[in-house]
Design a protein around this motif. Structure first.
Motif, mmCIF file in Angstrom:
data_model
loop_
_atom_site.group_PDB
_atom_site.id
_atom_site.type_symbol
_atom_site.label_atom_id
_atom_site.label_comp_id
_atom_site.label_asym_id
_atom_site.label_seq_id
_atom_site.Cartn_x
_atom_site.Cartn_y
_atom_site.Cartn_z
ATOM 1 N N LEU A 53 26.052 51.700 41.809
ATOM 2 C CA LEU A 53 25.477 50.670 41.497
ATOM 3 C C LEU A 53 25.059 50.348 40.073
ATOM 4 O O LEU A 53 24.396 51.344 39.444
ATOM 5 N N THR A 54 25.529 49.263 39.513
ATOM 6 C CA THR A 54 25.284 49.137 38.275
ATOM 7 C C THR A 54 25.358 47.737 37.842
ATOM 8 O O THR A 54 26.214 47.013 38.350
ATOM 9 N N MET A 55 24.625 47.452 36.934
ATOM 10 C CA MET A 55 24.314 45.655 36.698
ATOM 11 C C MET A 55 25.617 45.238 36.213
ATOM 12 O O MET A 55 25.959 44.126 35.970
ATOM 13 N N TYR A 56 26.624 46.153 35.729
ATOM 14 C CA TYR A 56 28.054 45.896 35.042
ATOM 15 C C TYR A 56 29.043 45.734 36.301
ATOM 16 O O TYR A 56 30.159 45.213 35.846
ATOM 17 N N VAL A 76 22.988 55.929 42.299
ATOM 18 C CA VAL A 76 22.116 55.075 41.524
ATOM 19 C C VAL A 76 21.719 55.884 40.379
ATOM 20 O O VAL A 76 21.216 57.105 40.577
ATOM 21 N N GLY A 77 21.521 55.283 39.293
ATOM 22 C CA GLY A 77 21.162 56.154 38.109
ATOM 23 C C GLY A 77 19.626 56.132 37.886
ATOM 24 O O GLY A 77 18.978 55.629 38.475
ATOM 25 N N GLY A 78 19.562 56.560 36.606
ATOM 26 C CA GLY A 78 18.048 56.337 36.187
ATOM 27 C C GLY A 78 18.423 56.086 34.688
ATOM 28 O O GLY A 78 18.377 54.871 34.120
ATOM 29 N N TYR A 115 31.710 55.718 36.600
ATOM 30 C CA TYR A 115 32.550 54.289 36.691
ATOM 31 C C TYR A 115 33.990 54.619 36.903
ATOM 32 O O TYR A 115 34.372 53.549 37.890
ATOM 33 N N VAL A 144 24.192 44.305 41.822
ATOM 34 C CA VAL A 144 23.382 43.468 42.671
ATOM 35 C C VAL A 144 22.777 42.411 41.674
ATOM 36 O O VAL A 144 21.701 42.746 41.060
ATOM 37 N N THR A 145 23.421 41.293 41.517
ATOM 38 C CA THR A 145 23.357 40.471 40.177
ATOM 39 C C THR A 145 23.942 41.279 38.925
ATOM 40 O O THR A 145 24.022 42.324 39.246
ATOM 41 N N GLN A 181 22.000 41.405 36.416
ATOM 42 C CA GLN A 181 21.165 41.384 35.607
ATOM 43 C C GLN A 181 20.342 42.692 35.404
ATOM 44 O O GLN A 181 20.418 43.491 36.609
ATOM 45 N N HIS A 197 17.783 45.397 36.295
ATOM 46 C CA HIS A 197 16.562 45.617 37.136
ATOM 47 C C HIS A 197 16.381 47.166 37.451
ATOM 48 O O HIS A 197 16.096 48.072 36.624
ATOM 49 N N GLU A 221 17.045 50.643 40.141
ATOM 50 C CA GLU A 221 17.677 51.425 41.047
ATOM 51 C C GLU A 221 17.054 51.065 42.517
ATOM 52 O O GLU A 221 17.834 51.175 43.577
HETATM 53 C C1 LIG Z 1 17.175 51.334 34.336
HETATM 54 S S1 LIG Z 1 18.700 50.994 35.176
HETATM 55 C C2 LIG Z 1 19.668 51.329 33.879
HETATM 56 C C3 LIG Z 1 20.723 49.813 33.740
HETATM 57 C C4 LIG Z 1 22.144 50.366 33.642
HETATM 58 N N1 LIG Z 1 22.494 49.883 32.081
HETATM 59 C C5 LIG Z 1 23.068 49.971 34.386
HETATM 60 O O1 LIG Z 1 24.375 50.490 34.501
HETATM 61 O O2 LIG Z 1 22.729 49.240 35.604
HETATM 62 C C6 LIG Z 1 18.786 52.401 36.160
HETATM 63 C C7 LIG Z 1 19.830 51.950 37.496
HETATM 64 O O3 LIG Z 1 19.272 51.108 38.287
HETATM 65 C C8 LIG Z 1 20.266 50.440 38.856
HETATM 66 N N2 LIG Z 1 20.371 48.898 38.611
HETATM 67 C C9 LIG Z 1 19.907 48.409 37.578
HETATM 68 N N3 LIG Z 1 20.220 47.298 37.498
HETATM 69 C C10 LIG Z 1 21.150 46.984 38.640
HETATM 70 C C11 LIG Z 1 21.881 45.972 38.951
HETATM 71 N N4 LIG Z 1 21.760 44.684 38.552
HETATM 72 N N5 LIG Z 1 22.755 46.143 40.011
HETATM 73 C C12 LIG Z 1 22.983 47.229 40.567
HETATM 74 N N6 LIG Z 1 22.124 48.232 40.169
HETATM 75 C C13 LIG Z 1 21.411 48.385 39.258
HETATM 76 C C14 LIG Z 1 21.628 51.143 38.471
HETATM 77 O O4 LIG Z 1 22.074 52.252 39.492
HETATM 78 C C15 LIG Z 1 21.188 52.196 37.152
HETATM 79 O O5 LIG Z 1 21.966 53.308 37.213
#
Ligand SMILES: C[S@@+](CC[C@H](N)C(=O)[O-])C[C@H]1O[C@@H](n2cnc3c(N)ncnc32)[C@H](O)[C@@H]1O
Length: 186
Positions: free
Chosen positions: A84-87, A112-114, A122, A131-132, A134, A136, A138
């Motif tokens: 799960l990643t915003m990218y 899921v990361g932190g 990746y 999940v969008t 954008q 937000h 984990e």
């Molecule tokens: C503080 S966020 C780090 C954001 C990071 N740049 C990313 O790759 O999504 C920590 C974790 O939240 C999850 N996360 C944050 N935004 C997300 C999104 N839009 N969709 C899915 N997972 C998200 C990801 O697993 C990420 O590793």
């Protein structure tokens, strides 16, 4: 509840102190929304204890593991890996493909990361899912992804071996002791 094999959530990385609540909430959300198991980094012992305690009181089955080999867990997982990643690709575009890919397979690992996760994740992931697109959290990403994966069926789950059960009601906070419930039924 659903046809898929085991669904495992991996919390990748944990900063003691700073991430304690987030890591705990990843575990509680994984449990509440239908995953079978969560794996925490081995420096997240306090979070593991909290999630185990909730499982003891409110039911399972749900397993909590502490492991120090996160890279290897991802690399060697034999089933499908979702990161799960915003990218990533939009969840609404790939949820059907993810469901299909785990039918009759070796299970699903949801990562899921932190803080920052390594690029190798990746590349290893079968699906990088947003999940969008954008930024937000984990916890939010995991909750929406699990609900999409299970198409809402996880909301009707029955819990086994619970000591207590919350009575859903419009107003009030009623918790039933499972022993009393059993003796009432006798
Ligand atoms: C503080 S966020 C780090 C954001 C990071 N740049 C990313 O790759 O999504 C920590 C974790 O939240 C999850 N996360 C944050 N935004 C997300 C999104 N839009 N969709 C899915 N997972 C998200 C990801 O697993 C990420 O590793």
């Amino acid at each position: 509840m659903h046809d898929a094999r085991e669904v495992v959530v991996l919390r990748y990385g944990h900063r003691p102190g700073r991430d304690d609540r987030m890591t705990t909430h990843v575990g509680l959300t994984a449990r509440a929304l239908g995953a079978d198991r969560v794996i925490f980094p081995d420096n997240a012992g306090q979070s593991a204890e909290t999630v185990r305690d909730i499982t003891d009181r409110f039911g399972g089955p749900f397993a909590v593991e502490l492991r120090d080999d996160q890279k290897a867990i991802v690399r060697n997982f034999e089933g499908v890996v979702v990161h799960l990643t915003m990218y990533g690709e939009r969840v609404q575009d790939v949820e059907g493909d993810v469901r299909e890919s785990i039918q009759g397979g070796d299970g699903l690992l949801i990562v899921v990361g932190g803080e920052k996760v390594p690029w190798a994740l990746y590349e290893r992931a079968d699906f990088n899912v947003g999940v969008t697109n954008q930024p937000h959290s984990e916890v939010a990403g995991l909750a929406v992804f699990l609900d999409r994966l299970f198409e809402g069926t996880e909301l009707d789950r029955e819990w086994e071996d619970a000591d207590r059960r919350v009575m859903p009601e419009a107003t009030g906070k009623t918790v039933i002791d499972a022993d009393e419930e059993r003796s009432d039924g006798d």
